[in-house]
Design a protein around this motif. Sequence first.
Motif, PDB file in Angstrom:
ATOM      1  N   GLU A  37       0.821  -1.215   0.000  1.00 65.30           N
ATOM      2  CA  GLU A  37       0.000   0.000   0.000  1.00 65.30           C
ATOM      3  C   GLU A  37       0.856   1.266   0.000  1.00 65.30           C
ATOM      4  O   GLU A  37       1.015   1.937   1.025  1.00 65.30           O
ATOM      5  CB  GLU A  37      -1.000   0.000   1.154  1.00 65.30           C
ATOM      6  N   LEU A  38       1.378   1.619  -1.150  1.00 69.20           N
ATOM      7  CA  LEU A  38       2.205   2.819  -1.278  1.00 69.20           C
ATOM      8  C   LEU A  38       1.372   4.100  -1.261  1.00 69.20           C
ATOM      9  O   LEU A  38       1.868   5.157  -0.880  1.00 69.20           O
ATOM     10  CB  LEU A  38       3.027   2.745  -2.569  1.00 69.20           C
ATOM     11  N   HIS A  39       0.120   4.031  -1.687  1.00 71.66           N
ATOM     12  CA  HIS A  39      -0.773   5.193  -1.683  1.00 71.66           C
ATOM     13  C   HIS A  39      -0.168   6.378  -2.439  1.00 71.66           C
ATOM     14  O   HIS A  39      -0.331   7.532  -2.030  1.00 71.66           O
ATOM     15  CB  HIS A  39      -1.101   5.614  -0.239  1.00 71.66           C
ATOM     16  N   TYR A  40       0.466   6.090  -3.543  1.00 69.35           N
ATOM     17  CA  TYR A  40       1.056   7.165  -4.349  1.00 69.35           C
ATOM     18  C   TYR A  40      -0.022   7.896  -5.151  1.00 69.35           C
ATOM     19  O   TYR A  40      -0.206   9.116  -5.006  1.00 69.35           O
ATOM     20  CB  TYR A  40       2.114   6.583  -5.286  1.00 69.35           C
ATOM     21  N   PHE A  41      -0.773   7.172  -5.959  1.00 67.75           N
ATOM     22  CA  PHE A  41      -1.732   7.822  -6.847  1.00 67.75           C
ATOM     23  C   PHE A  41      -2.939   8.390  -6.112  1.00 67.75           C
ATOM     24  O   PHE A  41      -3.463   9.442  -6.486  1.00 67.75           O
ATOM     25  CB  PHE A  41      -2.179   6.842  -7.941  1.00 67.75           C
ATOM     26  N   ASP A  42      -3.396   7.734  -5.055  1.00 68.44           N
ATOM     27  CA  ASP A  42      -4.534   8.287  -4.324  1.00 68.44           C
ATOM     28  C   ASP A  42      -4.121   9.490  -3.477  1.00 68.44           C
ATOM     29  O   ASP A  42      -4.898  10.430  -3.298  1.00 68.44           O
ATOM     30  CB  ASP A  42      -5.239   7.226  -3.472  1.00 68.44           C
ATOM     31  N   ALA A  43      -2.888   9.507  -2.984  1.00 70.53           N
ATOM     32  CA  ALA A  43      -2.407  10.679  -2.246  1.00 70.53           C
ATOM     33  C   ALA A  43      -2.374  11.899  -3.160  1.00 70.53           C
ATOM     34  O   ALA A  43      -2.761  13.005  -2.760  1.00 70.53           O
ATOM     35  CB  ALA A  43      -1.018  10.412  -1.673  1.00 70.53           C
ATOM     36  N   LEU A  44      -1.944  11.699  -4.400  1.00 65.11           N
ATOM     37  CA  LEU A  44      -1.886  12.806  -5.353  1.00 65.11           C
ATOM     38  C   LEU A  44      -3.282  13.277  -5.744  1.00 65.11           C
ATOM     39  O   LEU A  44      -3.536  14.484  -5.848  1.00 65.11           O
ATOM     40  CB  LEU A  44      -1.114  12.377  -6.610  1.00 65.11           C
ATOM     41  N   GLU A  45      -4.190  12.326  -5.940  1.00 67.86           N
ATOM     42  CA  GLU A  45      -5.543  12.704  -6.371  1.00 67.86           C
ATOM     43  C   GLU A  45      -6.362  13.325  -5.242  1.00 67.86           C
ATOM     44  O   GLU A  45      -7.089  14.301  -5.453  1.00 67.86           O
ATOM     45  CB  GLU A  45      -6.287  11.486  -6.926  1.00 67.86           C
ATOM     46  N   HIS A  46      -6.224  12.782  -4.041  1.00 67.34           N
ATOM     47  CA  HIS A  46      -7.081  13.216  -2.931  1.00 67.34           C
ATOM     48  C   HIS A  46      -6.404  14.167  -1.954  1.00 67.34           C
ATOM     49  O   HIS A  46      -7.050  14.648  -1.018  1.00 67.34           O
ATOM     50  CB  HIS A  46      -7.586  11.985  -2.156  1.00 67.34           C
ATOM     51  N   GLY A  47      -5.112  14.429  -2.129  1.00 63.67           N
ATOM     52  CA  GLY A  47      -4.405  15.323  -1.210  1.00 63.67           C
ATOM     53  C   GLY A  47      -4.237  14.753   0.180  1.00 63.67           C
ATOM     54  O   GLY A  47      -4.244  15.492   1.170  1.00 63.67           O
ATOM     55  N   THR A  48      -4.051  13.422   0.261  1.00 60.76           N
ATOM     56  CA  THR A  48      -3.960  12.748   1.559  1.00 60.76           C
ATOM     57  C   THR A  48      -2.538  12.288   1.882  1.00 60.76           C
ATOM     58  O   THR A  48      -2.335  11.435   2.736  1.00 60.76           O
ATOM     59  CB  THR A  48      -4.898  11.525   1.579  1.00 60.76           C
ATOM     60  N   GLY A  49      -1.563  12.852   1.184  1.00 60.50           N
ATOM     61  CA  GLY A  49      -0.186  12.413   1.351  1.00 60.50           C
ATOM     62  C   GLY A  49       0.361  12.549   2.749  1.00 60.50           C
ATOM     63  O   GLY A  49       1.084  11.668   3.235  1.00 60.50           O
ATOM     64  N   ASP A  50       0.037  13.650   3.429  1.00 61.97           N
ATOM     65  CA  ASP A  50       0.541  13.851   4.795  1.00 61.97           C
ATOM     66  C   ASP A  50       0.061  12.735   5.721  1.00 61.97           C
ATOM     67  O   ASP A  50       0.817  12.243   6.574  1.00 61.97           O
ATOM     68  CB  ASP A  50       0.095  15.209   5.335  1.00 61.97           C
ATOM     69  N   PHE A  51      -1.185  12.353   5.568  1.00 62.22           N
ATOM     70  CA  PHE A  51      -1.754  11.285   6.396  1.00 62.22           C
ATOM     71  C   PHE A  51      -0.994   9.980   6.180  1.00 62.22           C
ATOM     72  O   PHE A  51      -0.604   9.294   7.143  1.00 62.22           O
ATOM     73  CB  PHE A  51      -3.232  11.093   6.063  1.00 62.22           C
ATOM     74  N   TYR A  52      -0.760   9.627   4.924  1.00 56.08           N
ATOM     75  CA  TYR A  52      -0.087   8.361   4.638  1.00 56.08           C
ATOM     76  C   TYR A  52       1.397   8.398   4.989  1.00 56.08           C
ATOM     77  O   TYR A  52       1.976   7.373   5.353  1.00 56.08           O
ATOM     78  CB  TYR A  52      -0.296   7.969   3.176  1.00 56.08           C
ATOM     79  N   ARG A  53       2.016   9.560   4.913  1.00 53.63           N
ATOM     80  CA  ARG A  53       3.404   9.673   5.348  1.00 53.63           C
ATOM     81  C   ARG A  53       3.501   9.438   6.856  1.00 53.63           C
ATOM     82  O   ARG A  53       4.436   8.781   7.335  1.00 53.63           O
ATOM     83  CB  ARG A  53       3.969  11.051   4.989  1.00 53.63           C
ATOM     84  N   LYS A  54       2.550   9.954   7.609  1.00 54.42           N
ATOM     85  CA  LYS A  54       2.551   9.725   9.052  1.00 54.42           C
ATOM     86  C   LYS A  54       2.368   8.247   9.349  1.00 54.42           C
ATOM     87  O   LYS A  54       3.000   7.700  10.269  1.00 54.42           O
ATOM     88  CB  LYS A  54       1.442  10.557   9.711  1.00 54.42           C
TER      89      LYS A  54
END
Length: 279
Positions: A37-54
Amino acid sequence: MSGQTFIFCLGATKAGTSWLFDYLSGHRECHLPAMKELHYFDALEHGTGDFYRKQAQARLEAARKDKPTAWQKRLISDLERWLAVFDGKTRNDAAYLRYVQDGGAKARVVGDFTPAYGLLKEKTLKTMAALTDKVRFVYLMRDPVDRIWSNIRMMAGGDGATLDAKVDGVLNGTAENILDRSNYRRTLNRLTRAIPREALHIEFYERLFTPAAIERLCAFLGIAPQPASFDRVVHESVKADLPMGQRAQLQAALKPQYNFVEKFMGELPPEWTQKMVSA
């Protein structure tokens, strides 16, 4: 890169993606990052990158405290590299691709297992399909009611009151995240508009843990089947029975999904229909 297949697994939450990830991670012809679960493309689309980085940072800190097995060392290395590669908001497909491929030069299959990609828009799916010259998508579906009930049990643990509240949330439409994961109609419509049908492999959770399903998947990916531990349970939810009344209510609420899958696939699997409650 020539001849190497890049796989995206978009299976719904609690539909067998973790088991399949483990199987392909151990396959001699495959190479997957230790970090599922890298969450690369959904982080970019939904702006949720900070959450997944944490989340990744917390997982890294926990991994550093565990016994330093060979796999644990690889997980730590992959987490450290991923946090350095992706800041959660800056798109760099080349860096993402290098990360996934790193260490898998001789593998026939590399890829990214992120079930949340099933919620992505058609435009993003088209971008993913063009990432390399040979991209394939795998989508796992589970009986909608069973999938939701397993998802709820995972979230609620053994708290009966929370279980009931989550079921109520699904029925009244407030538990949107849980409902979204069972929206097979939307995901399959977007996938079939974004990618060629021959680039998509669909499997039912109820049939996944069989030699026949593994043979179908491996043929799709162009690799040889190898033995699988079908009895191995990964990320099992807390056990709890779904009352028949609630099953009937959920079944009625999810009827559009059952109807769509039946039309799309030509029939519903008996593993689904035999659990249905008569209205």
